[in-house]
Design a protein around this motif. Structure first.
Motif, mmCIF file in Angstrom:
data_model
loop_
_atom_site.group_PDB
_atom_site.id
_atom_site.type_symbol
_atom_site.label_atom_id
_atom_site.label_comp_id
_atom_site.label_asym_id
_atom_site.label_seq_id
_atom_site.Cartn_x
_atom_site.Cartn_y
_atom_site.Cartn_z
ATOM 1 N N CYS A 149 -8.309 -0.535 -3.182
ATOM 2 C CA CYS A 149 -7.347 -1.637 -3.298
ATOM 3 C C CYS A 149 -7.349 -2.521 -2.050
ATOM 4 O O CYS A 149 -7.136 -3.732 -2.141
ATOM 5 C CB CYS A 149 -5.944 -1.094 -3.566
ATOM 6 N N LYS A 150 -7.591 -1.950 -0.881
ATOM 7 C CA LYS A 150 -7.662 -2.753 0.339
ATOM 8 C C LYS A 150 -8.869 -3.684 0.291
ATOM 9 O O LYS A 150 -8.793 -4.831 0.763
ATOM 10 C CB LYS A 150 -7.732 -1.837 1.566
ATOM 11 N N THR A 184 -5.467 0.134 -11.537
ATOM 12 C CA THR A 184 -5.204 1.016 -10.402
ATOM 13 C C THR A 184 -4.008 1.896 -10.733
ATOM 14 O O THR A 184 -3.477 1.862 -11.846
ATOM 15 C CB THR A 184 -4.959 0.211 -9.112
ATOM 16 N N ILE A 228 0.894 2.192 -3.700
ATOM 17 C CA ILE A 228 -0.381 2.481 -4.345
ATOM 18 C C ILE A 228 -0.717 3.954 -4.106
ATOM 19 O O ILE A 228 -0.559 4.466 -2.997
ATOM 20 C CB ILE A 228 -1.499 1.579 -3.796
ATOM 21 N N ARG A 276 -5.941 3.690 -2.506
ATOM 22 C CA ARG A 276 -5.652 2.719 -1.452
ATOM 23 C C ARG A 276 -6.913 2.091 -0.871
ATOM 24 O O ARG A 276 -6.944 0.889 -0.594
ATOM 25 C CB ARG A 276 -4.842 3.392 -0.336
ATOM 26 N N PRO A 283 -2.363 7.263 -3.074
ATOM 27 C CA PRO A 283 -3.283 7.490 -1.949
ATOM 28 C C PRO A 283 -4.756 7.499 -2.346
ATOM 29 O O PRO A 283 -5.607 7.027 -1.592
ATOM 30 C CB PRO A 283 -2.847 8.857 -1.413
ATOM 31 N N PHE A 342 0.818 -1.213 0.000
ATOM 32 C CA PHE A 342 0.000 0.000 0.000
ATOM 33 C C PHE A 342 0.852 1.265 0.000
ATOM 34 O O PHE A 342 0.341 2.355 -0.263
ATOM 35 C CB PHE A 342 -0.963 -0.010 1.183
ATOM 36 N N ASP A 343 2.161 1.122 0.276
ATOM 37 C CA ASP A 343 3.060 2.271 0.173
ATOM 38 C C ASP A 343 3.265 2.690 -1.272
ATOM 39 O O ASP A 343 3.615 3.844 -1.542
ATOM 40 C CB ASP A 343 4.425 1.938 0.793
#
Length: 224
Positions: A104-105, A122, A96, A101, A98, A93-94
């Motif tokens: 994506c989660k 994405t 991806i 995120r 902001p 997630f670092d």
């Protein structure tokens, strides 16, 4: 085995013990040999696969259930600007963007539940803050019914997306230009059906909404 022991003149009293011991060694050695050979084969296969992935043009990554990067290939490092030793400190997630995120989660949890995800689109963020638009497929490897690692392959589609955006913007500029003229302008397909009509054309023909005119045969509406 007994013939070999007779040939090298081992006393008869020791032969049986040596035979038993020798058979034990053979019985142990064969499984050990195949276990080592199988292990070497797997190691070779793993190394071959890793080499194949490292030379792939697409971005390849493997992530554990906590989101930590387990493996990324050379294209991933080169595209996002990270060194290999930095990746071990990263969460997926670092990298991806902001703005992406949250969605994506949600997708990540679906993957951990066993659902493969295809054609996901994405945006990754490079180390220096640039946006990279990607499209790819992700699934998850399970052991004993538990998720072990996700595996994702992504294609960098940034340039094609920018080209699509440029075309849309260009078409919109043309549309605005055509609608600003006082002359009636329309477009037709090979069969004569209306595909576009500017504001002046609608007014001349007595239509208020472009949807009323689109698809109609212009040869029947316009007198020559």
């Amino acid at each position: 085995v007994m013939a070999i022991l007779r040939f090298i003149q081992i006393p008869e009293g020791m032969r049986e013990d040596l035979v038993n011991a020798g058979l034990l060694v053979v019985l142990c050695a064969l499984p050990l040999y195949f276990w080592v050979a199988r292990g070497m084969g797997k190691a070779f296969a793993d190394e071959h696969m890793r080499d194949f992935m490292d030379t792939a043009p697409d971005l390849v990554q493997s992530v554990n259930p906590e989101g930590r990067c387990l493996y990324v290939n050379h294209a991933w490092l080169e595209t996002l600007g990270y060194a290999r030793d930095e990746v071990l400190l990263l969460s997926v997630f670092d990298v991806i963007h902001p703005d992406h995120r949250g969605p994506c989660k949600i997708v990540f949890n679906r993957i951990l539940s066993g659902e493969p995800v295809k054609n996901i689109e994405t945006v990754f963020a490079t180390k220096d803050g640039r946006s990279v638009i990607v499209s790819g497929n992700i699934n998850c490897r399970f052991e004993d019914g538990k998720p072990v690692a996700t595996r994702g392959i992504f294609r960098n589609i940034t340039e094609s997306k920018r080209a699509e955006t440029a075309v849309r913007e260009s078409e919109e500029k043309v549309r605005l230009l055509l609608n600003s003229t006082a002359e009636g302008i329309y477009g037709i397909d090979p069969k004569g059906h209306c595909t576009f009509a500017n504001a002046a054309c609608l007014q001349i023909l007595g239509y208020e909404n472009p949807r009323e005119l689109l698809g109609k045969n212009m040869h029947n509406l316009v007198h020559h």
